[in-house]
Scaffold this active site. Structure first.
Site, PDB file in Angstrom:
ATOM      1  N   THR A 159      -7.170  25.675 -12.841  1.00  0.00           N
ATOM      2  CA  THR A 159      -8.601  25.408 -13.078  1.00  0.00           C
ATOM      3  C   THR A 159      -9.477  26.189 -12.105  1.00  0.00           C
ATOM      4  O   THR A 159      -9.096  26.451 -10.962  1.00  0.00           O
ATOM      5  CB  THR A 159      -8.921  23.906 -12.958  1.00  0.00           C
ATOM      6  OG1 THR A 159      -8.593  23.485 -11.640  1.00  0.00           O
ATOM      7  CG2 THR A 159      -8.140  23.086 -13.958  1.00  0.00           C
ATOM      8  N   GLU A 160     -10.642  26.543 -12.606  1.00  0.00           N
ATOM      9  CA  GLU A 160     -11.599  27.275 -11.764  1.00  0.00           C
ATOM     10  C   GLU A 160     -12.805  26.422 -11.425  1.00  0.00           C
ATOM     11  O   GLU A 160     -13.669  26.821 -10.658  1.00  0.00           O
ATOM     12  CB  GLU A 160     -12.046  28.544 -12.499  1.00  0.00           C
ATOM     13  CG  GLU A 160     -10.917  29.554 -12.556  1.00  0.00           C
ATOM     14  CD  GLU A 160     -11.214  30.714 -13.474  1.00  0.00           C
ATOM     15  OE1 GLU A 160     -12.329  30.788 -14.025  1.00  0.00           O
ATOM     16  OE2 GLU A 160     -10.308  31.546 -13.630  1.00  0.00           O
ATOM     17  N   ASN A 163     -13.764  19.522 -13.969  1.00  0.00           N
ATOM     18  CA  ASN A 163     -13.976  19.144 -15.375  1.00  0.00           C
ATOM     19  C   ASN A 163     -13.546  20.184 -16.406  1.00  0.00           C
ATOM     20  O   ASN A 163     -13.757  19.993 -17.601  1.00  0.00           O
ATOM     21  CB  ASN A 163     -15.436  18.729 -15.636  1.00  0.00           C
ATOM     22  CG  ASN A 163     -15.719  17.403 -14.984  1.00  0.00           C
ATOM     23  OD1 ASN A 163     -14.854  16.530 -14.949  1.00  0.00           O
ATOM     24  ND2 ASN A 163     -16.897  17.247 -14.421  1.00  0.00           N
ATOM     25  N   GLY A 184      -2.016  17.810  -9.490  1.00  0.00           N
ATOM     26  CA  GLY A 184      -3.165  17.469  -8.652  1.00  0.00           C
ATOM     27  C   GLY A 184      -3.110  15.997  -8.310  1.00  0.00           C
ATOM     28  O   GLY A 184      -2.039  15.378  -8.361  1.00  0.00           O
ATOM     29  N   ASP A 186      -5.392  11.972  -8.254  1.00  0.00           N
ATOM     30  CA  ASP A 186      -5.933  10.999  -9.199  1.00  0.00           C
ATOM     31  C   ASP A 186      -7.161  11.539  -9.927  1.00  0.00           C
ATOM     32  O   ASP A 186      -7.408  11.186 -11.081  1.00  0.00           O
ATOM     33  CB  ASP A 186      -6.310   9.710  -8.455  1.00  0.00           C
ATOM     34  CG  ASP A 186      -5.083   9.012  -7.897  1.00  0.00           C
ATOM     35  OD1 ASP A 186      -4.020   9.081  -8.537  1.00  0.00           O
ATOM     36  OD2 ASP A 186      -5.180   8.417  -6.804  1.00  0.00           O
ATOM     37  N   SER A 229      -4.515  13.681  -2.857  1.00  0.00           N
ATOM     38  CA  SER A 229      -4.632  12.992  -1.568  1.00  0.00           C
ATOM     39  C   SER A 229      -4.046  11.585  -1.626  1.00  0.00           C
ATOM     40  O   SER A 229      -3.314  11.176  -0.735  1.00  0.00           O
ATOM     41  CB  SER A 229      -6.104  12.866  -1.180  1.00  0.00           C
ATOM     42  OG  SER A 229      -6.680  14.130  -1.092  1.00  0.00           O
ATOM     43  N   GLY A 534     -11.807   6.850  -7.627  1.00  0.00           N
ATOM     44  CA  GLY A 534     -12.164   7.949  -6.730  1.00  0.00           C
ATOM     45  C   GLY A 534     -13.448   8.671  -7.100  1.00  0.00           C
ATOM     46  O   GLY A 534     -13.807   9.652  -6.463  1.00  0.00           O
TER      47      GLY A 534
END
Ligand SMILES: Nc1ncnc2c1ncn2[C@@H]1O[C@H](COP(=O)(O)OP(=O)(O)OP(=O)(O)O)[C@@H](O)[C@H]1O
Ligand SMILES: CCCCCCCCCCCCC/C=C/[C@@H](O)[C@H](CO)NC(=O)CCCCC
Ligand SMILES: [Ca+2]
Length: 582
Positions: A159-160, A163, A184, A186, A229, A534
């Site tokens: 992804t860049e 969303n 990635g 959550d 994280s 989050g």
């Protein structure tokens, strides 16, 4: 079918000869040149075979194949330490090339026949900036070689922007994909969740904004390769944060349904959540942590301390619709484990006309709309925090989670009310999350198993919120001013929610965190913010509804760790999983 698949012959592993047999659900091999009493048999369930390939295959650090005539390599998933899985690899040699081809063909057919949910084609989104920014590396070095061995073709998108994954899933052609994998944390999972739920409802012609609508379960499975994280969704559904274990669950097509909470404000859908919808402490920690993103995963520890020291509580009215107390209780001290009975019974209730979960989305009956609604309960007062979680929400910080007895797929959520209390008592409550001590066994804590929750502010508080926003609006400029203007100008809640969603790319947190601070510089703020998996929500008054088993993950829930530990002692029950081989 079993007879078609059966194959038996001599095979060599290294310089030892074995009698190997593929029978229905198992591949077994037994030492051939030993006396009967000394013969050891290794039995591998076909469901645990990762892949079969001709030649001598090495997997790590990179996949390489020595293309020999009479050899084939089999890979299987095996549990090494409890919930941690690794790849077991065995190189077999056959007496002839013809027999070798027969073995690989039979094994591949057996995989197709016995594991219908194994993915063939996956759409993979990698967030290169999540957690410690290792997403790309994790995928390419640990996961891609396993997918290759399993014969899975994957379309990878790094992804860049935020969303991008959600938008792709909402708009692009998804034909031919069996599942979507996010590499990635959550937040990345949440993008995929929103994209897939939104897409499914669009295609079904259903209106997501109406909390009374029974949503259609998503046909594509979601896989999570943890690289964030908190990685709470991965931790609570697999039991460990380990990219290889997660990749193996994806490959063998494990399937774990998951409840989803839809969060509404007035007539808008605000967001979906699977883990935490939290007001008060957890909202404040998130708002504070957004100012310290540069700290990486440590930002939550720092912000937790800051917020704890600020010693806040908030007024609110909480209304909830209790779930059937005869089915389960958040205080029953049970754990939702693989094959959980409470969740299985819920599957039967939610999808009464389907015997296999593979076709569940053809007849989805929501628990909420099916059951008689029951009586709403209302409580009012000052709270340290109000949390709703659809699952245990366990993570490395809190190995048993926010609600240790919550179920992944029972169609309910747990509502945790922590009433205002002495700071040390609240610390005790927080601290108990890090151990096995019961955080609900405290006089200022309540927990309820619920189907829906409504939160509102006592009379007059809404005004205080707007005063605060007005004040802040005068104090800040640019993007934030525009945002707050939008909030106060826009009569239509629908447009408001839409404008907020669009603004996520411009980092809406920048706006809400100062709201909190702007208020707290003068006095203790009247309101907190909602933390939704989050993300900060732009509304204080919300309505939440739990949708049973709306999505399915490539996972199998938490396997009983005690049973897995016994594995090392080769208990009878687990013997087949325990035999280690190279
Ligand atoms: N290329 C990108 N640039 C900036 N942000 C991105 C990009 N791709 C995804 N994001 C956003 O980054 C946010 C955080 O990502 P992610 O969840 O992967 O990591 P994290 O926040 O470190 O972990 P956790 O959510 O587990 O705490 C997500 O909300 C996602 O929308
Ligand atoms: C004295 C010791 C105090 C220790 C307190 C420990 C309490 C830990 C409870 C853990 C709760 C995890 C809830 C999960 C939330 C995730 O959906 C969300 C997205 O990743 N994470 C956060 O919001 C990140 C915010 C996390 C807040 C802690
Ligand atoms: Ca649940």
């Amino acid at each position: 079918m079993e007879t078609d698949l059966r194959l038996e012959s001599s095979l060599w592993i290294g310089n030892k000869r074995y009698r190997a047999v593929l029978t229905g659900w198992h591949l077994k091999w037994t030492e051939a040149d030993k006396k009967n009493g000394d013969k050891k048999t290794v039995s591998v369930p076909v469901a645990e075979v990762v892949g079969v390939e001709n030649g001598r295959v090495e997997i790590l650090p990179q996949k390489s194949v020595e293309d020999t005539d009479k050899d084939f390599t089999g890979g299987r998933s095996r549990s090494t330490y409890g919930l941690l899985w690794s790849l077991g690899r065995t190189q077999f040699s056959c007496p002839s090339r013809v027999l070798r081809d027969q073995w690989t063909n039979h094994l591949r057919t057996a995989l197709k026949t016995h594991s219908p949910l194994r993915p063939h084609r996956l759409l993979v989104f990698i967030n290169p900036f999540g957690g410690k920014k290792k997403g790309r590396e994790i995928y390419h070095s640990l996961v891609a070689p396993l997918f290759e061995l399993a014969g899975i073709s994957s379309h990878v998108i790094v992804t860049e922007r935020a969303n991008q994954a959600r938008d792709h899933l909402l708009k692009k052609d998804l034909t031919g994909f069996d599942g979507v994998v996010c590499v990635g944390g959550d937040g990345m999972f949440s993008e995929v969740l929103h994209g897939l739920i939104g897409r499914t409802q669009q295609e079904a012609g259903l209106c997501e904004t109406d909390p009374a609508v029974t949503l259609q379960p998503c046909p594509l499975h979601i896989g999570i390769i943890p690289a964030g994280s908190t990685d709470c969704v991965c931790y609570a559904t697999v039991g460990v944060i380990d990219p290889v274990s997660s990749a193996l669950h994806i490959i063998i097509g494990d399937s774990q349904p998951l409840d989803v909470c839809s969060v509404h404000h007035a007539s808008t859908l605000v967001r979906y959540s699977v883990s935490l919808v939290g007001y008060g402490f957890y909202g404040d920690v998130l708002a504070e942590s957004e100012k310290h993103r540069w700290m990486g995963p440590l930002r939550y520890d720092y912000s937790g301390t800051v917020v704890y020291l600020s010693n806040r509580s908030y007024a609110g009215i909480v209304q909830y619709l209790p779930a059937d107390p005869l089915l389960s209780s958040p205080k029953d001290k049970t754990r939702c484990l693989s094959g959980c009975n409470v969740c299985s019974r819920s599957t039967e209730r939610l999808f009464p006309h389907t015997s296999d979960s593979g076709s569940l989305y053809s007849s989805h009956f929501s628990q909420y709309s099916n059951d008689s609604e029951g009586e709403w309960v209302s409580v009012e007062g000052r709270f340290r925090c109000v949390s709703i979680t659809c699952m245990s929400s366990s993570c490395a910080r809190s190995p048993l989670g926010l609600s240790p007895s919550a179920h992944l797929a029972d169609g309910t959520g747990d509502l945790i009310l922590v009433w205002d209390t002495h700071p040390l008592s609240f610390l005790k409550f927080l601290y108990r999350h890090t151990s096995t001590q019961d955080q609900f066994d405290l006089p200022f804590v309540e927990v309820h198993r619920v189907k829906a929750v409504r939160f509102s502010l006592p009379d007059g508080r809404e005004e205080e919120v707007h005063e605060g926003i007005g004040e802040l609006n005068r104090a800040i400029g640019g993007e934030e001013r525009e945002y707050v203007d939008t909030v106060s100008r826009n009569g239509s809640q629908q447009q408001l929610a839409q404008s907020v969603v669009e603004r996520e790319t411009m980092n809406e947190h920048k706006t809400v965190a100062p709201i909190l601070c702007g208020l707290c510089c003068k006095k203790t703020p009247a309101v907190s913010v909602w933390n939704c998996d989050g993300e900060i929500l732009p509304f204080t008054e919300i309505f939440c509804r739990i949708h049973g088993q709306l999505v399915r993950l490539y996972a199998r829930g938490i396997e009983d760790a005690a049973a897995m530990q016994n594995c090392s002692q080769e208990s009878d029950k687990n013997k087949s999983r325990c035999i280690t081989y190279k």
